[in-house]
Each structure stands twice: as C-alpha cells, then as structure tokens.
Design an enzyme around this catalytic site. Structure first.
Site, PDB file in Angstrom:
ATOM      1  CD  GLU A   1      -9.498  -2.696  -1.064  1.00  0.00           C
ATOM      2  OE1 GLU A   1     -10.004  -2.736   0.076  1.00  0.00           O
ATOM      3  OE2 GLU A   1      -8.864  -3.657  -1.546  1.00  0.00           O
TER       4      GLU A   1
ATOM      5  CG  ASP B   1      -1.760  -1.247   1.350  1.00  0.00           C
ATOM      6  OD1 ASP B   1      -2.135  -1.811   0.301  1.00  0.00           O
ATOM      7  OD2 ASP B   1      -2.018  -1.676   2.484  1.00  0.00           O
TER       8      ASP B   1
END
Length: 519
Positions: A181, A21
C-alpha cells in the site's frame, strides 16, 4: 551530486504525536507536507518548512462539510494517507474517505487554502497517489485487494475532471507481504520508481521499491527493503515505513516516513509519528534509507538543508487563552465541528463554552470534544472549569482519547443528587467509573498527567496555590494502538456530555494548558 557545506542536528520525530502517513513536496525553496487524520476534523493538516526539519502548520486541507462529512465514521475510519503534489501552479491533495465518498482529490493555488470541493476518481481501494509525467500525462496509483492479495493498480486520468482515460492495470504486487500500500510513482534521473509500504503498519512494516523504463512497468524489484527496523527489536524507533522521497535545494534526497516510539515494548500512546532521514543512492541507482542498520535515530546530524537554524525546539508548554478570534490550528474535533449551540467562544469573553449532547466520548456521531494531539509520553494537561450540572449523568471535563472504545476522562458531574468528580476509563469497550463527592463549589481545576506507564487524574477546588488531589491512575498501555487496534494516537482536550435526552448545562473553560516533558 552537490552537497551542502555545513551540517545540522535535529531530533526525530520531526512531527511528534499522531501525524502518520506523511506526504511532502518541494516547490522552489519551500517544502509542504500533509498527514492523515482519520475521523478528526478539520482534516489533513498542511505544514510549511524551509529545511524539512522545522515545520509550521499553515492550515487544513479539508475544512468544509461540502468536502467531506465524517459524521457516520467510526474510530480509525475517514481520511487515510493523503498525498500532496504540485503541477503548473496548482497544489493537489488526493486521499480516501474510507466508508464515505472513497477516493478523491482537491486543489488549491495557495497551500494554506481554501481548497476546492472534491473531484471523485473511479478506481482503487485506498491510498491513491498522483504522478505528473513530463509528457503531460497524469497517473493515479492506488492500492487494491485486501491483506495478502494487496497490489497496486494504475491508470491515467483527466486532471481537470478526474475521469479515467485508461482502464486500470496491475503494475506492482510487492514482495509477497500483506498490505502492499501507500504507492508513490517517481521519475528520478530518467528512471521510473514504484515505491510502496508492505507488511502492515506494525512490527513487520517496511518500504520496498522497484524501477522501470516505463511508468506502467514492468518494475524490477529490489530484493530487500530500503527502510525497515523489523529486525532491530531494541531500537527506539519501530514500525518504520510509508515513505515519501523528496529532494532538497542542494540536490540531496530525503525520506519522510512514519514510525513509532514504543514504551516498555508495549507500543506508544502517541501513535505513528513523522520521521526524517537522509537518502543515500547506491552505485547501481537505488535509494537507500535504513535496512536494519540503525542509521535512523532519535538525534541526527545531516547536511544542512536550506536556511540553517538551531535544533528544533517544540513548544513543550502551551497555554491556550480563549478569545472570540477562534482556536489555533492545533485544535480539532471528532468527526464534525459542533454547532454554536454546542461550542462557543463568544458567549462569555475569555471562555470556551461547551454544551453537551446525548453523545458521550463512548458514542460515535457528533461528540462535543475539542482536542489537540498528545505529543509527549510524559505530559500534563490542566484547565479551570466553571460548571454546575443540573441533571443526573451530565458531565464536563477533560479527556485523553485514543478511540471511542478506549479513552480516559475526569469531569464534574451529578450522581444521586450530589455533585462530584467522576473518573471514567473506557478500555477496549469495558468501562470503570470512580465517583468522588465534592461540595457544590465552582470553579474546579482538573488535570491529567501521564508518563510512559500511567495516566493520573487530579483536581482541586481552591485557588491556584491549592494542593492537587489525586484520584488514582490508569495504565497507559490501554491507550496504545497496539492494544486497541486504532490507527490514531491519543488526543487530549475538553469535553461535555448531556443526558440521553440531550440536556446539559453549559460548561465554561477559561484556559487549557499543555506541558510536555522531553524524554
């Protein structure tokens, strides 16, 4: 658009090992990046670079209990998908503490820290992101819903207090895939872009994008992903997505994103790593990275960014000698930093002392486990341990940990009145133990060695020239997120565990060596 005159060659991933991420910004000629840490602490490592390729860790964002307390978090809970932003001299990191204080952000004027205590925000499930518009408005974009119902909500906030200034509105529903997301809102060339991941962080992972004349949309969605390898089954980089777009000092654009390097088609013990690729803008204004074309590879030649340096060279062999000055930034713990009664660098000069408690590697809570990320599929770790267990069941040694339910370890213990070496394999909650009696002799040297197939466990009781004795091996596949379901990768290090009553003799480590082998 201006181009750099020369080129650079670099290796992917630019951050090998459990660094998922990625989120990055450019401030002048400097680049900064953060990644997820889940249940590990200190949380959210922050890196600096001059060229997007060579990254140096300069600190952690979350370093105090007043910022976050992860003591009750299970494996793969905790800190998800941090986003790094900068505005008017202030750095912002926004993230989610899953099953904790939920969505919050912290601030700093120096990216190396210290960072502020949390400022809580009201709306959203996970993956909040910040956008500072030219008119002074600040927007939060965040994931809402679950699985197939995932979508992105957006609202304005007061950046000083976190207070919502508008009600959240749905601005993006994605491409009908699950887990829309990781939203990022950008304004590039006068156009607003909403970019998210979709498909879940596995084989169908992809990055999708839309654009609008307004920050709240409606967004025209590009009909295909700007990044995915979901049709390239034999490509060495899989599961690509969760992208951050960033421009360099020459005006070129780049993508930092997560990906996985599967071994034998069975996932990777390293988990999700950080990759870099150039972005090419289409004639009709879309940023393109790699939609199943195979452009992103393990070795890349690209326009030079900032200062020109040779291909990055990771420290494949790191010898940690312990001192009272403290541990390096690569070291971390599960959930919390244990107290001085459990971990000390000052009790015996040149040694790390661990004293176990009632929590072993299997249990949650405050484990006594000092660890760093495994960054190579083929590697070895080694230590020299001075430890004389007194009570049945107490143990100290070294471990390779993916999660509470999946980890391998080798350590010194006492069973049936005898000292010995114990190899323990937790595999998705099922345990196997192998006990080998030894003479009551210290110190003991322990080692774990791995390749793409196995983890092997070795020890020796004699001097540095003594032959290593192998106690067997376990399948590497059992420590992959694909099998376990974890969001992390394997971390390796030193541990100590006491009895159920918490009693434990002190264990002294006088070095820890990590050596990785380039595949």
């Amino acid at each position: 658009m201006a181009k750099a005159a020369s080129t650079m060659t670099y290796r992917n991933p630019v951050l090998p090992g459990f660094y998922p991420d990625p989120s990055a910004i450019r401030v002048g000629e400097d680049y900064y990046m953060v990644t997820s840490t889940f249940e590990y602490f200190p949380g959210v490592p922050i890196f600096h670079s001059k060229n997007l390729i060579h990254w140096e860790q300069i600190g952690h964002v979350l370093t105090r209990e007043s910022q976050v307390n992860l003591l009750s978090r299970n494996s793969s809970e905790g800190i998800y998908a941090p986003v790094l932003r900068y505005d008017n001299g202030v750095f912002y990191m926004i993230t989610t503490d899953v099953y904790g204080i939920s969505n919050f952000y912290v601030t700093a004027t120096n990216p190396a820290g210290p960072w502020s205590d949390p400022i809580l925000i009201t709306y959203g499930n996970i993956d909040p992101s910040l956008f500072f518009d030219e008119d002074g408005k600040v927007y939060v974009s965040a994931q809402a819903g679950f699985g197939e119902t995932s979508h992105i909500i957006q609202y304005e906030i007061d950046i000083l207090t976190g207070k919502a200034l508008t009600e959240p509105v749905v601005v993006w529903e994605g491409d009908e895939g699950p887990w829309v997301e990781g939203p990022h809102l950008y304004k590039i060339h006068g156009t607003y872009y909403m970019m998210t991941a979709s498909g879940g962080t596995g084989p169908m992972h992809r990055e999708i994008i839309g654009r609008s004349e307004s920050p709240n949309g409606p967004f025209e969605m590009l009909s295909y992903p700007i990044l995915t390898h979901n049709q390239l089954k034999d490509h060495p980089i899989q599961y690509t997505g969760h992208v951050e777009l960033i421009d360099d000092v020459h005006g070129n654009w780049w993508a930092l994103f997560l990906g996985v390097r599967p071994q034998n088609g069975k996932g990777s013990v390293l988990g999700r790593e950080t990759f870099l690729a150039p972005v090419k803008w289409s004639e009709d204004g879309w940023p393109m990275i790699d939609n199943n074309e195979g452009h992103v590879s393990l070795q890349m030649e690209v326009p030079a960014i900032g200062e020109q340096r040779a291909i990055q060279s990771f420290k494949n062999r790191v010898m940690t000698r312990f001192s009272s000055k403290g541990l390096g930034l690569e070291w971390m713990y599960t959930r919390v930093i244990p107290g001085s009664d459990a971990v000390s660098l000052t009790e015996l000069e040149g040694c790390l002392r661990l004293t176990g408690n009632a929590n072993g590697l299997r249990e949650g809570g405050a484990n006594v486990f000092v660890c760093r990320r495994q960054q190579h599929h083929c590697m070895r770790i080694e230590t020299r341990l001075m430890y004389e267990p007194i009570h049945e069941g107490e143990i100290a040694g070294i471990a390779a940990r993916l999660s509470d339910k999946s980890n391998y370890s080798i350590g010194v213990t006492r069973q049936d009145g005898r000292a010995g070496i114990l190899v323990t394999a937790w595999r998705q909650g099922a345990v196997t133990n192998y006990f080998t009696p030894i003479k009551a002799q210290v110190p003991v040297r322990l080692s774990i060695r791995s390749d793409e197939n196995i983890y092997e466990f070795l020890y020796t009781l004699d001097g540095t020239t003594a032959e290593w004795i192998s106690l067997g091996a376990m399948p590497a596949q059992n420590l992959t997120p694909d099998v376990d379901g974890a969001f992390t990768g394997v971390c390796v290090g030193m541990f100590a565990s006491g009895t159920e009553a918490g009693s434990s003799a002190p264990a002294y480590y006088d070095y820890f060596e990590y050596e990785g082998f380039v595949e």
